[in-house]
Design an enzyme around this catalytic site. Structure first.
Site, PDB file in Angstrom:
ATOM      1  N   GLU A 169       0.886  -1.173   0.000  1.00  0.00           N
ATOM      2  CA  GLU A 169       0.000   0.000   0.000  1.00  0.00           C
ATOM      3  C   GLU A 169       0.915   1.211   0.000  1.00  0.00           C
ATOM      4  OE1 GLU A 169      -3.031  -0.347  -0.636  1.00  0.00           O
ATOM      5  OE2 GLU A 169      -3.059  -2.510  -0.335  1.00  0.00           O
TER       6      GLU A 169
ATOM      7  N   CYS B 253      -1.422   8.836   4.080  1.00  0.00           N
ATOM      8  CA  CYS B 253      -1.486   8.506   2.665  1.00  0.00           C
ATOM      9  C   CYS B 253      -2.810   8.981   2.092  1.00  0.00           C
ATOM     10  CB  CYS B 253      -1.330   7.009   2.482  1.00  0.00           C
ATOM     11  SG  CYS B 253      -2.397   6.094   3.577  1.00  0.00           S
TER      12      CYS B 253
HETATM   13  P1  NAD Z   1       9.231   5.159   2.868  1.00  0.00           P
HETATM   14  O1  NAD Z   1       8.899   4.548   1.566  1.00  0.00           O
HETATM   15  O2  NAD Z   1      10.291   6.166   2.918  1.00  0.00           O
HETATM   16  O3  NAD Z   1       9.635   4.013   3.913  1.00  0.00           O
HETATM   17  C1  NAD Z   1       8.798   2.915   4.177  1.00  0.00           C
HETATM   18  C2  NAD Z   1       9.634   1.760   4.668  1.00  0.00           C
HETATM   19  O4  NAD Z   1      10.453   1.301   3.602  1.00  0.00           O
HETATM   20  C3  NAD Z   1      10.586   2.112   5.802  1.00  0.00           C
HETATM   21  O5  NAD Z   1      10.620   1.053   6.735  1.00  0.00           O
HETATM   22  C4  NAD Z   1      11.908   2.263   5.103  1.00  0.00           C
HETATM   23  O6  NAD Z   1      13.026   2.021   5.934  1.00  0.00           O
HETATM   24  C5  NAD Z   1      11.785   1.182   4.051  1.00  0.00           C
HETATM   25  N1  NAD Z   1      12.675   1.338   2.901  1.00  0.00           N
HETATM   26  C6  NAD Z   1      13.204   2.456   2.380  1.00  0.00           C
HETATM   27  N2  NAD Z   1      13.977   2.161   1.318  1.00  0.00           N
HETATM   28  C7  NAD Z   1      13.918   0.826   1.149  1.00  0.00           C
HETATM   29  C8  NAD Z   1      14.471  -0.098   0.227  1.00  0.00           C
HETATM   30  N3  NAD Z   1      15.242   0.311  -0.770  1.00  0.00           N
HETATM   31  N4  NAD Z   1      14.193  -1.407   0.372  1.00  0.00           N
HETATM   32  C9  NAD Z   1      13.375  -1.827   1.360  1.00  0.00           C
HETATM   33  N5  NAD Z   1      12.835  -1.016   2.273  1.00  0.00           N
HETATM   34  C10 NAD Z   1      13.077   0.293   2.159  1.00  0.00           C
HETATM   35  O7  NAD Z   1       7.846   5.747   3.457  1.00  0.00           O
HETATM   36  P2  NAD Z   1       7.579   6.553   4.799  1.00  0.00           P
HETATM   37  O8  NAD Z   1       8.145   7.924   4.657  1.00  0.00           O
HETATM   38  O9  NAD Z   1       7.920   5.756   6.004  1.00  0.00           O
HETATM   39  O10 NAD Z   1       5.984   6.633   4.773  1.00  0.00           O
HETATM   40  C11 NAD Z   1       5.317   7.548   3.970  1.00  0.00           C
HETATM   41  C12 NAD Z   1       4.813   6.906   2.690  1.00  0.00           C
HETATM   42  O11 NAD Z   1       4.000   5.802   3.004  1.00  0.00           O
HETATM   43  C13 NAD Z   1       3.937   7.848   1.881  1.00  0.00           C
HETATM   44  O12 NAD Z   1       4.236   7.712   0.519  1.00  0.00           O
HETATM   45  C14 NAD Z   1       2.524   7.357   2.174  1.00  0.00           C
HETATM   46  O13 NAD Z   1       1.585   7.671   1.184  1.00  0.00           O
HETATM   47  C15 NAD Z   1       2.752   5.880   2.321  1.00  0.00           C
HETATM   48  N6  NAD Z   1       1.699   5.254   3.112  1.00  0.00           N
HETATM   49  C16 NAD Z   1       0.723   4.563   2.446  1.00  0.00           C
HETATM   50  C17 NAD Z   1      -0.320   3.968   3.155  1.00  0.00           C
HETATM   51  C18 NAD Z   1      -1.400   3.220   2.432  1.00  0.00           C
HETATM   52  O14 NAD Z   1      -2.145   2.493   3.077  1.00  0.00           O
HETATM   53  N7  NAD Z   1      -1.530   3.367   1.116  1.00  0.00           N
HETATM   54  C19 NAD Z   1      -0.363   4.077   4.543  1.00  0.00           C
HETATM   55  C20 NAD Z   1       0.654   4.768   5.192  1.00  0.00           C
HETATM   56  C21 NAD Z   1       1.683   5.359   4.461  1.00  0.00           C
END
Ligand code: NAD
Length: 545
Positions: free
Chosen positions: A293, A327
């Protein structure tokens, strides 16, 4: 042995507490908040049921006060990732063999603990670590997580009860096996409940899990680990590591037993994960489940028949609650030209009443954004908008990081329907408004549908039923969660299963049976009770002349 067919209690959504002045819960959270602030919490990793410490200590500061040390976590390396994988694989057999009702009672107990003694612990940690006001913490960390736990257990029971038909002499069964291998949960900073649910949902279905939380959510992760210990989760079922994401993913995505990833976060990261898995596809025993998501560019559309006060309240709550870091947050609004003056006046008057500051002061509606990187991106965006003649900031526009990472709630008015702040996810308290011509309603629906790559949430405000019907049809694929006369945020488990498609994710609807189905690999079992002792069918018999 289970000589009974127990029935999971019928769940009810957790009641959201009000935290009104004078209420018992207000007193309790204030005490817990103060207690936590006055100490430095140490947070080890959690592998095979053990606290794992290292020499690599990372300090934690709240987003709203980057000089106040509140915690220290132990950062891991390659060895910890490998140990977590081994631990998950070791725990798997016993866990998947454990009777479903026994597994369920562990998670039902967790829900009960959260509703009681853990409620203010998890709320206070979320307020401090992620800069949420008490209401935002309560609806996320306490209520939504309690609902995920209680409802998922009931949904799992319903899935298990779904069985194929049998015929005379044959009994057909469906066994909902856990996936073969381990599941990897990668979680975002913005919802404590989502972080916990991404590892709990696969675990409930009999999988063992490696959980890598966001660096910016580790402070409240500690409470979730304490909850796992307290509810009796067996060792190794959920292993929590604080490691570099790229390195962790590299090791996990190259492992033959990798069975699935449960991700929530940005679209960019999810796409890189999918690509990485694709590149390793020949290494796996099974095709991994990929559930993600991701981002959103969520809209509000206000028709001329809408009620002005309702639209304004929805814009403020939808765009600015939790600093727009949902999000589902409304970040683009389309307002009918003929209503704009009235809406603008009310919107600006209301925004002027909003206070911003740390979550310990309960009069603050807005707190800080999560970290320096986010602050820098948002500050740069505001600078860029200020120098662009296609848009004008009509409220806010200031950023201040002297104490914490504060971005003032900001409203931009643009002349271009595809202005960059109408298209890109910014993940901050910034709402862009575009005014449309009332004579060209069909055109604005097309623009809403085409402007961004996302399709997560959207809200329309109208009294005219024909308009509502038209919006439902024309915007069918623009949002996975569609709201009529309500803000586009605040989905509740079991009521509005959550998720979107296009660039917003695989739309597997967290908080519903649909998500749980991704964590099982069904085995069909046919048992024959008849004696079939030769191969000849009746059609082979000799014809009589
Ligand atoms: P992010 O993508 O920066 O990080 C999410 C997770 O991914 C973290 O644990 C991070 O350490 C990890 N990560 C980062 N790079 C990675 C890689 N190369 N390989 C594997 N893991 C990696 O997101 P964030 O800043 O924590 O959260 C915000 C984002 O999440 C926004 O885009 C928001 O829209 C989305 N979000 C979506 C929903 C939904 O239900 N659609 C809900 C909450 C947040």
């Amino acid at each position: 042995m289970n000589n009974s067919a127990p029935i999971i209690p019928i769940p009810k959504c957790e009641k959201v507490k009000s935290y009104r002045p004078g209420s018992k819960e207000r007193e309790e959270i204030k005490n817990e908040y103060k207690k936590l602030l006055n100490k430095t919490t140490t947070i080890p990793m959690f592998i095979d049921g053990q606290n794992i410490t290292t020499n690599n200590i990372v300090e934690i500061y709240p987003p709203h006060n980057h000089k106040k040390l509140v915690g220290k976590y132990h950062k891991g390396n390659e060895l910890h990732v490998k140990n977590a994988i081994n631990s998950a694989l070791k725990a798997k057999r016993n866990w998947e063999n454990m009777d479903f009702y026994e597994r369920s009672s562990i998670f039902l107990k967790a829900a009960e603990l959260l509703s009681g003694p853990f409620r203010q612990k998890i709320n206070a940690a979320t307020m401090i670590g992620q800069s949420k006001n008490i209401y935002q913490a309560e609806i996320d960390a306490a209520c939504e997580l309690i609902d995920f736990l209680n409802f998922n257990v009931k949904f799992a029971e319903e899935i298990y009860q779904k069985q194929p038909e049998s015929t005379k002499g044959v009994w057909n069964r469906m066994e909902y096996r856990a996936l073969e291998g381990f599941v990897y949960a990668i979680t975002p900073f913005n919802f404590t409940s989502i972080a916990a649910n991404l590892c709990i949902a696969p675990a409930l279905m009999g999988n063992t899990v490696i959980w890598k939380p966001s660096d910016s959510q580790i402070y409240s992760t500690k409470v979730i680990i304490d909850l796992f210990k307290e509810c009796g989760l067996p060792d190794g079922v959920i292993n929590v590591i604080f490691t570099e994401p790229e390195m962790t993913s590299k090791i996990i995505f190259e492992h033959e037993d990798f069975a699935g990833v449960h991700f929530t976060g940005s679209t960019k990261v999810f796409r890189s994960i999918w690509e990485n898995i694709g590149n390793n596809i020949n290494k796996y025993k099974s095709y991994p489940r990929i559930v993600g998501e991701t981002g959103g560019k969520d809209f509000i559309l206000s028709h001329k028949s809408a009620n002005t006060d309702e639209v304004v309240a929805a814009m403020i709550r939808g765009a600015f609650e939790y600093q727009g870091q949902k999000c589902s947050a409304a970040s683009r609004a389309y307002i009918s030209k003929c209503k704009w003056k009235e809406i603008e006046e009310k919107l600006i008057a209301e925004l002027k009443t909003i206070k911003m500051g740390h979550p310990g002061d309960f009069s603050n509606f807005i707190n800080a954004v999560i970290h320096k990187q986010s602050f820098n991106i948002l500050e740069k965006t505001l600078e860029k908008v200020k120098s662009d003649s296609n848009a004008k900031i009509i409220f806010g526009g200031n950023a201040d990081k002297s104490v914490g990472y504060y971005i003032q709630p900001t409203v931009i008015l643009t002349k271009k329907h595809d202005f960059f702040t109408m298209k890109n996810e910014l993940f901050g308290p910034i709402l862009t408004i575009y005014l449309y011509d009332d004579n060209n309603f069909d055109d604005i629906l097309k623009k809403i549908d085409n402007t961004s790559e996302y399709a997560l949430t959207g809200a329309i405000f109208a009294k005219n039923r024909d308009i509502i019907i038209k919006c439902l049809e024309e915007l069918r694929n623009s949002a996975g969660n569609f709201y009529i006369n309500d803000k586009p945020t605040g989905a509740v488990v079991s009521q509005q299963p959550f998720g979107g498609s296009r660039g917003s994710g695989t739309n597997d609807k967290a908080g519903s049976y649909l998500n749980l189905l991704r964590w099982v690999s069904p085995r069909t079992i046919k048992e024959n009770f008849q004696n079939i002792n030769n191969y000849r069918y009746p059609f082979l018999e000799n014809e009589k002349n």
